[in-house]
Motif scaffolding. Structure first.
Motif, short mmCIF file in Angstrom:
data_model
loop_
_atom_site.label_atom_id
_atom_site.label_comp_id
_atom_site.label_asym_id
_atom_site.label_seq_id
_atom_site.Cartn_x
_atom_site.Cartn_y
_atom_site.Cartn_z
N GLY A 1 0.82 -1.20 0.00
CA GLY A 1 0.00 0.00 0.00
C GLY A 1 0.85 1.26 0.00
N TYR A 2 1.89 1.27 0.86
CA TYR A 2 2.72 2.46 0.99
C TYR A 2 3.46 2.76 -0.31
N TYR B 1 1.22 4.20 -2.88
CA TYR B 1 0.83 5.55 -2.45
C TYR B 1 1.93 6.55 -2.78
N VAL C 1 2.40 7.16 -6.46
CA VAL C 1 1.32 7.96 -7.03
C VAL C 1 1.54 9.44 -6.72
N VAL C 2 2.02 9.74 -5.50
CA VAL C 2 2.26 11.14 -5.15
C VAL C 2 3.32 11.75 -6.06
#
Lengths: 371, 627
Positions: free
Chosen positions: A206-207, A210, A213-214
């Motif tokens: 997940g991290y 994330y 994507v940022v």
């Protein structure tokens, strides 16, 4: 420190200072590839060490225990040379349950005797049986199925959002990179893989996404109109995005790593083996790998993929040629290359050079006349 | 708005605090350990495979009841050990304990639920008729079934009694004679022996004690049984098992779609059989279709109770049966769930049920929380160093997120049976990072906008517009992971997905409802808007270099973001800082239309050599009020 950091952030933003990451992508690919290879080899050679929860093991029930302390059982298991920490719980009022890894018949007898003496019991008060995995095959299968479906869905979502399948592909590659490294480290350290570890791997998944994507969102913003402008190449704009998000990446990873590091420290050095240590190691390594891969792997990979696209390749070639021409380098003298260009956010109030001035629309028309 | 939010938050946490602290999972709190032993006459059915199937089904049932993470494993190859956290409710215990074996048996006789020797009189026949139509939801189309059908059912039922009486009369010696007449198929009346009839007569289905079901009522698969309807409205004599519960691939409920593909308002339960189930069910429906009522019904028997006994209206060849009738949304859903989860391959009895202590020491949780606290303090210190006063916004946002998470988890553990495990605690600690990232993204954006020369208020608005996109898409990815894994995975992975989803939602709520409004508010204060050195938005640090601010003015960041400070005072006051601030390169400020070469050079000189006394013409550049 903060002043210097924000000064540094300024320089990164305006491009006064810039780290060439996309340009040296070959180096990063090789680095990532080497680490991946090592992880894969470690995984292949040493393999993972699944815990009782995955393999099942032996279970001892001690009945009629006067003092249901856990420590004697842990010591007893250690005394027969079993490296894994047993799971000890009290059941009912006077029973202790000890679960260990799968033992041989001889070891089972030894441990029965050791447990009986540790708790001062008759040998018939200790019964042993074997126990199946808590984390059975079906849990793993369903989790994997869920993951595959998630990856497919998230690829679609990212493709739609970024309007570019290459971003989804690069993000997934970075994700796999992080996972393999984290799992490989577990193989290297040889710690037991428990359900907590697996949860840690999932958290990393997940991290990593994330974080990628940022960074990609900034890349998207920067490269949105790349092909409509004639100043910078695609690679330069993407590199600028990395530089502009560098402060954020560093801050975020420090903020994420600090608590995890605290858990890892307390878990590994003060508590010894246990859920906390298992999960914290996975997270610690995974967060660092995730930050690394978002910057050094995902974005260069994206640029590499995009530059295979004819439109982007053509645009890049044209920009480089223009720069050479502007610098007076002849076409033949490719080795000299284009002069380095300062890539940065356009700051108002600075001279951008004569080329930035509006051109006269028609050469031959006398000024001051309207048609 | 913020105070309203604060109020709401406080009220929320206060209210849910009233229902204690969050419940903890098995690894932290301990719980109840139930050992199940299979009961089966023939041992070859108890294999590794059937035990594994049973574990899977029990896990599904437990998962379906909430997000409690249960530990389920086999023991000694035959037993199943189920660890449930805390003190499980009766319902959860029943889910595990009840063997809930689902079997499909053909109906041979239906009678009134009251104990009776032989149901012969008109009253019982009409009762039975009512039972047959009410209880049995008929498969497939229902249109043909009018009043005449009811009549027919009644007639046939009476006729059945007659036949059955004949059968019993013709076999006065009971069991011996009964078994002499070899039943030809599972619907044969020859199954109804004296012993069965006696049992049927004695059974009182109006007694609630007989409606609880249980392993002892299931009976042998190749023998007929006597069973009650689950709602106590009828009792049945059922033939041997024809299709087993594990032959059901899946079952679902929904509004019935008719042959034209139009959704009707009628609720239906759809059963999907697997390969073997399809074949068996085809055979059953083929045989039953030609039989008279009630022998054209098949009963779904769960734990020895008939949960539904639909009539066969057509031969089901593709293994997709649809059950319609007087369903409500709930009853159709319940039936589907029973069909889905009720298919245990074995019958189990509870061997022991005991309290069990936490599998992890209590110190693990304490140390974990301690570590989290240390981590939080470190994060706080770091963000103060990095963002100065803005760090306070980060910290207060994190505190609010923490309160929110605590309140929500407490609330959910009360309302939904959520239990916090140690991996869950670790997940929450990692969430600190992800939540803080939203603020960091936002703050860095604000700084970027300030670097572009915007005023703080404009920068906050613009930065929010851009940061919002980033925050939304990255959280959407996390949320997608949470939702997919929650619905597809089981056990611990499901618990993880829940925590992930929870923290992501909290992150969004806090950023949107707290951090952004707070930023908008503080953008109005002088302290931040003027870029005080401790505000974290220090304009001089962010806007280095002399900058053309439009309309012939140049701003010099060393003078507080171009506010009208006296140029004479500024350099002297801030000597030390300016030397640090000296730009590495001197940007060539392009002359505005009204700037002379001399003026421009002066500006450059000043930028390059800050300690030089400003010249007289410097008053041109100190009026950038709207920069």
């Amino acid at each position: 420190m903060a002043t210097r950091m924000s000064q540094w952030g300024n320089d990164l933003y305006t491009g006064r200072r810039s780290y060439e990451i996309v340009g040296t992508k070959r180096r990063w690919f090789m680095l990532a590839g080497a680490v991946l290879l090592i992880s894969a080899v470690l995984l292949g050679v040493r393999g993972l060490n699944p815990g009782i929860e995955f393999r099942g093991g032996s279970e001892f029930m001690l009945s009629g225990v006067a003092d249901s302390e856990e420590q004697p059982a842990i010591d007893a298991v250690a005394s027969i040379g079993d490296a894994e920490t047993p799971r000890v719980s009290t059941v009912g009022d006077d029973m202790v349950r000890v679960q260990t890894s799968q033992l041989t018949d001889v070891e089972t007898q030894q441990l029965s005797a050791a447990l009986a003496s540790a708790y001062e019991l008759e040998s018939n008060q200790v019964t042993s049986t074997f126990i199946g995995p808590i984390w059975g095959q079906d849990v793993t299968e369903k989790a994997l199925r869920g993951l595959v479906i998630f990856l497919a869905l998230v690829s679609v979502v990212m493709t739609v959002y970024f309007r570019d399948w290459r971003m989804a592909a690069a993000a997934v590659v970075a994700l796999l990179h992080d996972l393999v490294i984290t799992v490989g480290l577990y193989a290297a350290v040889g710690w037991e893989v428990t359900p907590a570890t697996v949860i840690g791997f999932l958290t990393i998944l997940g991290y990593s996404l994330y974080d990628t994507v940022v960074v990609f969102d900034k890349v998207r913003e920067n490269v949105e109109h790349t092909l409509d402008q004639r100043r910078y190449t695609y690679a330069e704009m993407a590199n600028l995005a990395i530089n502009q998000t560098l402060v954020r990446s560093i801050n975020t990873s420090i903020v994420a790593v600090l608590p995890v590091g605290a858990i890892l420290f307390i878990g590994a050095f003060l508590l010894g083996a246990g859920t906390l240590r298992d999960i914290a190691l996975a997270l610690f390594v995974g967060i660092i790998a995730g930050t690394f891969s978002s910057i050094f792997l995902a974005t260069p990979l994206l640029v590499w993929l995009r530059e295979k696209e004819p439109r982007v390749a053509e645009h890049t070639r044209a920009r480089l040629a223009e720069r050479r021409a502007a610098a007076g380098v002849t076409e033949g003298d490719v080795a000299a290359g284009a002069p380095p260009v300062r890539v940065g956010a356009l700051v108002p109030g600075q001279h951008l050079g004569a080329r930035a001035q509006p051109r006269r629309r028609k050469q031959g028309r006398p000024p001051g006349r309207t048609s | 708005m913020v105070s309203a939010l604060f109020g709401g938050l406080l009220a929320g946490t206060h209210w849910s605090d009233a229902s204690m602290t969050p419940d903890l999972a098995l690894d932290l709190e301990g719980g109840t350990q139930i050992i199940l032993t299979p009961v089966s006459e023939n041992d070859e059915r108890v294999t590794e495979e059937t035990i594994e199937q049973s574990i899977e089904i029990i896990r599904q049932r437990v998962d379906a009841s909430g997000v409690a993470e249960a530990e389920i494993s086999s023991q000694g190859g035959t037993n199943i050990v189920v660890g449930l956290p805390g003190e499980p409710t009766q319902d959860t215990l029943d889910l595990v304990r009840e063997s809930a074996q689902m079997l499909f048996r053909p109906v041979i006789v239906v009678t009134a639920p009251t104990p009776d020797e032989v149901a012969e009189d008109a009253e019982s026949a009409s009762d039975e008729e009512a039972a047959a139509t009410d209880e049995s939801a008929d498969a497939g189309a229902t249109d043909e079934e009018g009043a005449s059908q009811d009549e027919a059912v009644q007639d046939e039922a009476v006729q059945d009694e007659a036949t059955q009486d004949e059968a019993t009369e013709s076999s006065p010696e009971g069991d011996a004679e009964g078994s002499a007449v070899e039943p030809t198929d599972p619907s044969d009346f020859a199954w109804v022996t004296d012993a069965v009839l006696e049992e049927l007569g004695a059974l009182d289905c109006t007694d609630p004690a007989n409606l609880t079901g249980g392993a002892e009522l299931v009976g042998e698969p190749d023998e007929p049984v006597v069973a009650c309807g689950a709602d106590g409205s009828a009792k049945y004599v059922l033939g041997p098992v024809e299709v087993e519960g594990q032959d059901v691939a899946s079952a679902s409920s929904g509004l019935r779609v008719n042959a034209q593909g139009i959704q009707t308002t009628e609720w239906a339960t759809t059963i999907d059989f697997d390969g073997e189930g399809t074949r068996k069910f085809r055979d059953v429906t083929t045989r039953l279709l030609s039989l008279e009522s009630p022998r054209n019904q098949f009963a779904m028997v769960l734990d020895g109770l008939v949960i539904s006994a639909p009539q066969v209206n057509s031969i089901i060849i593709d293994g997709n049966a649809e059950i319609t009738g007087s369903f409500t949304r709930e009853s159709a859903g319940t039936l589907a769930r029973q069909l889905n989860f009720g298919a245990l391959p074995l019958t189990f009895v509870v061997q022991s049920e005991q309290q069990i202590s936490a599998t992890l020491g209590a110190e693990q949780l304490q140390r974990g929380l301690l570590a989290g606290l240390i981590g939080l303090i470190l994060v706080g210190v770091y963000s103060l160093v990095q963002y100065r006063a803005l760090g306070l916004v980060t910290i207060s946002s994190l505190v609010i997120a923490g309160l929110f998470a605590y309140g929500l988890i407490t609330f959910l553990s009360w309302a939904q049976g959520y239990r916090l495990s140690l991996p869950g605690v670790a997940g929450l600690i990692v969430a600190i990072g992800i939540t803080a990232d939203s603020f960091i993204v936002y703050f860095e954006r604000i700084r970027d906008e300030l670097r572009d020369g915007r005023s703080l208020r404009a920068a906050v608005d613009e930065a929010w517009r851009r940061a919002r996109r980033t925050i939304l898409i990255s959280d959407a990815v996390s949320l997608l992971a949470a939702v997919v894994l929650y619905f597809l995975a089981v056990g611990g992975v499901r618990g993880f997905a829940f925590t992930l989803g929870l923290t992501t939602v909290i992150d969004l709520l806090v950023v949107f409802m707290f951090t952004h409004p707070v930023m908008k508010l503080i953008a109005r204060t002088r302290f931040f808007a003027e870029g005080h050195r401790l505000s974290g938005l220090d304009a001089s640090a962010l806007r280095s270099g002399v900058r053309y601010a439009g309309r012939g003015r140049v701003t010099d960041p060393s003078q507080r973001g171009g506010r009208g400070t006296s140029p004479a005072a500024a350099p002297g006051l801030r000597e030390g800082e300016r030397s640090e601030q000296t730009p590495v390169t001197v940007p060539v400020s392009s002359g505005g239309p009204r700037m002379t070469i001399a003026e421009r050079r002066a500006a450059e000189r000043r930028a390059a050599q800050p300690s030089v006394e400003p010249e007289g013409d410097a008053d041109r550049r100190d009026d950038g009020k709207d920069a």
